[in-house]
Scaffold this active site. Structure first.
Site, PDB file in Angstrom:
ATOM      1  CG  ASP A 195      -5.639   8.200   4.196  1.00 38.39           C
ATOM      2  OD1 ASP A 195      -6.508   8.756   3.490  1.00 38.39           O
ATOM      3  OD2 ASP A 195      -5.886   7.270   4.985  1.00 38.39           O
TER       4      ASP A 195
ATOM      5  CG  ASP B  70     -10.052   7.552   6.323  1.00 39.68           C
ATOM      6  OD1 ASP B  70      -8.981   7.661   5.680  1.00 39.68           O
ATOM      7  OD2 ASP B  70     -10.098   7.568   7.553  1.00 39.68           O
TER       8      ASP B  70
ATOM      9  CE  LYS C 150      -3.255   2.561   2.939  1.00 38.13           C
ATOM     10  NZ  LYS C 150      -3.951   2.585   4.242  1.00 38.13           N
TER      11      LYS C 150
ATOM     12  CG  ASP D 116      -2.032   5.278   4.771  1.00 36.65           C
ATOM     13  OD1 ASP D 116      -1.850   4.239   5.419  1.00 36.65           O
ATOM     14  OD2 ASP D 116      -3.131   5.599   4.300  1.00 36.65           O
TER      15      ASP D 116
ATOM     16  CE  LYS E  11      -6.652   8.981   7.454  1.00 34.61           C
ATOM     17  NZ  LYS E  11      -7.184   7.842   8.215  1.00 34.61           N
TER      18      LYS E  11
ATOM     19  CD  GLU F  97      -6.935   5.325   2.115  1.00 35.78           C
ATOM     20  OE1 GLU F  97      -5.815   4.972   2.521  1.00 35.78           O
ATOM     21  OE2 GLU F  97      -7.867   5.609   2.891  1.00 35.78           O
TER      22      GLU F  97
ATOM     23  NE  ARG G  57     -10.691  -1.288   3.660  1.00 34.75           N
ATOM     24  CZ  ARG G  57     -11.212  -1.464   4.872  1.00 34.75           C
ATOM     25  NH1 ARG G  57     -12.382  -2.118   4.994  1.00 34.75           N
ATOM     26  NH2 ARG G  57     -10.621  -1.005   5.938  1.00 34.75           N
TER      27      ARG G  57
END
Length: 492
Positions: free
Chosen positions: A266, A343, A261, A284, A273, A345, A347
């Site tokens: 993010d 959020d 990933k 991230d 967030k 995202e 996956r």
């Protein structure tokens, strides 16, 4: 930067000599192996309480080096004196070199009895000798560089096994340091295209035959049906990338795909967030960083395993072009996903990467991601989770134990799959609140088919926002690299 020596430590003219102190019967015990002059040893034992020595892990004390060629004597705690092991030595060496940042030369005379111990001390020392000063402009303590020259004192310094252990430690440390550097980089400097360019430069610099890289930009991703990457990245002015970096030895004994990933920042997207703590979201992309440097390490070590790394890179930002809650996207391969929360995202980009990896028919697929806050709720900030098919999950746990990293096996309960049902698409990108880490794993499972697979959630351990410990600095930790390399070695 690091070498082996069998010289008498008392005669080494270095800036600092490191020896171990452990605990026994509630008090400190020097584990110097007779390397210290008798008078100094007696004084240290006598004054242990005055010095505040306990021998606990991460305890580092500098004392005058009376009777030594070294300028300073450094005592590093190893914990129970009768329970020494590779990770104990690794941590003690790392704690010492971390505290000695800015020192020119350091020798480590820890209890070493064979190549495994040499490997642990060398690896720990190198991992601890890391600083990140890219954005520092002053000359204060924060800008001090790592220890410049390290020596590991070992009885069999000339043995081939010890030399091989040292060389491997150097490769591993370089991989971990490279991962940390990427995680620590500011997101205005490390965006998807910049990450891809750095990956290209790293492959070129490695100069290893059989190591190749290719990059899909946003247009190629749209044409190739990578709906997860396109959807997550469409809110940013800086488009997504999918990087494929592959190590192809001449006669591979196995083929392993790694998917990482790489959300370079993010914000949460439209499902934004909270501001508190958002600055840590530059980390991230730690999974993609670990994948890149694992592949580079496999190539540098010449492992007879074909390894393909997929870096799923995007920046998750809110804007007029960002994907919205209730959008439906199509992942590569045709499966549709209703985006209920932008959020969740990671996956989505990982799904694209997993499908691309499986298309090439590897023996094993491993994905690594800072995927869920639920991982931290369940396991804290130092223990990562691993889910997947039984054999693959067990393989990761074994590799982690041997590498000195903590990965805890977790289940994928079939009943949680119902929470991912969508009213309009094949599945939703979030499920029920409880078991969120496991539900994320179940989501990823939808994209690997029957391929042996494991999912490594490193959300907490990838970025240390608290005090440094052992060989672990503040900021990017490089977690996962040593476990993945060890697994590849086991497959070799």
């Amino acid at each position: 930067m690091i070498s082996l020596t069998s010289q008498d430590p008392a005669r080494l003219a270095v800036d600092a000599l490191v020896v171990a102190v452990g605990t026994r019967d509630g008090g400190p015990e020097l584990l110097d192996g007779g390397t210290l002059p008798a008078e100094l040893r007696a004084a240290l034992v006598r004054d242990a309480r005055t010095l505040g020595l306990t021998g606990a892990p991460d305890e580092v004390r500098r004392v005058p080096a009376t009777g030594l060629a070294a300028a300073v004597l450094v005592l590093t705690g190893v914990g129970p004196a009768d329970a020494l092991g590779p990770e104990t030595l690794r941590r003690a060496a790392g704690a010492a070199t971390r505290e000695l940042a800015g020192t020119a030369s350091v020798a480590l005379a820890l209890p070493v009895t064979g190549a495994d111990d040499v490997a642990a001390v060398a690896e720990g020392a190198l991992l601890g000798a890391y600083t990140y000063t890219r954005y520092r402009t002053g000359d204060g303590p924060e800008a001090a560089g790592p220890v410049a020259r390290l020596q590991v004192v070992a009885p069999g310094a000339g043995d081939r096994a010890a030399k091989d252990a040292l060389a491997r430690a150097e490769v591993l440390a370089a991989a971990v340091h490279g991962t940390r550097d990427l995680v620590n980089a500011a997101p205005n400097d490390l965006y998807p295209a910049a990450f891809a360019d750095l990956a290209k430069a790293a492959v070129k610099e490695a100069g290893v035959r059989g190591l190749k890289i290719s990059v899909l930009d946003d247009k190629a991703l749209a044409a190739g049906g990578y709906g997860g990457l396109v959807g997550v990245g469409q809110g940013s002015a800086r488009g997504p990338r999918l990087v494929r970096v592959a190590w192809a030895p001449s006669r591979p004994r196995a083929t392993v795909a790694l998917v990482g990933k790489g959300i370079t920042f993010d914000s949460g997207g439209i499902s934004i967030k909270p501001a508190a703590g958002m600055e840590a979201m530059k980390s991230d992309m730690a999974g993609a960083a670990a994948v890149l440097h694992t592949v580079l390490a496999a190539a540098r070590l010449g492992l007879p395993v074909a390894v393909t790394g997929w870096l799923c890179l995007a920046e998750n930002m809110p804007s007029g072009t960002a994907q919205r809650p209730s959008d439906v996207i199509t992942i590569r391969g045709g499966k549709t996903v209703e985006v209920l929360n932008t959020d969740a995202e990671g996956r989505l980009v990982m799904a694209d990467g997993l499908v691309a990896a499986v298309e090439e028919g590897p023996d094993l697929v491993l994905d690594i991601a800072t995927l869920t806050g639920a991982q931290m709720v369940a396991l804290g900030n130092r223990v990562s989770a691993v889910m997947g098919t039984d054999a693959a999950r067990a393989e990761v746990v074994t590799a982690a134990q041997e590498a000195g990293e903590q990965f805890w096996p977790m289940p994928l309960p079939a009943d949680l799959r119902a929470g991912l049902k969508s009213k309009v698409a094949d599945l939703a990108n979030i499920g029920d609140r409880f078991g969120g880490m496991l539900t994320a794993g179940i989501f990823l499972q939808e994209f690997v088919g029957s391929t042996p697979w494991a999912h490594l959630d490193i959300a907490g351990p990838a970025f240390n926002e608290r005090a440094p410990h052992g060989y672990t600095p503040v900021g990017g930790t490089g977690v996962g690299v040593r476990t993945l390399v060890r697994l590849l070695e086991q497959r070799a």
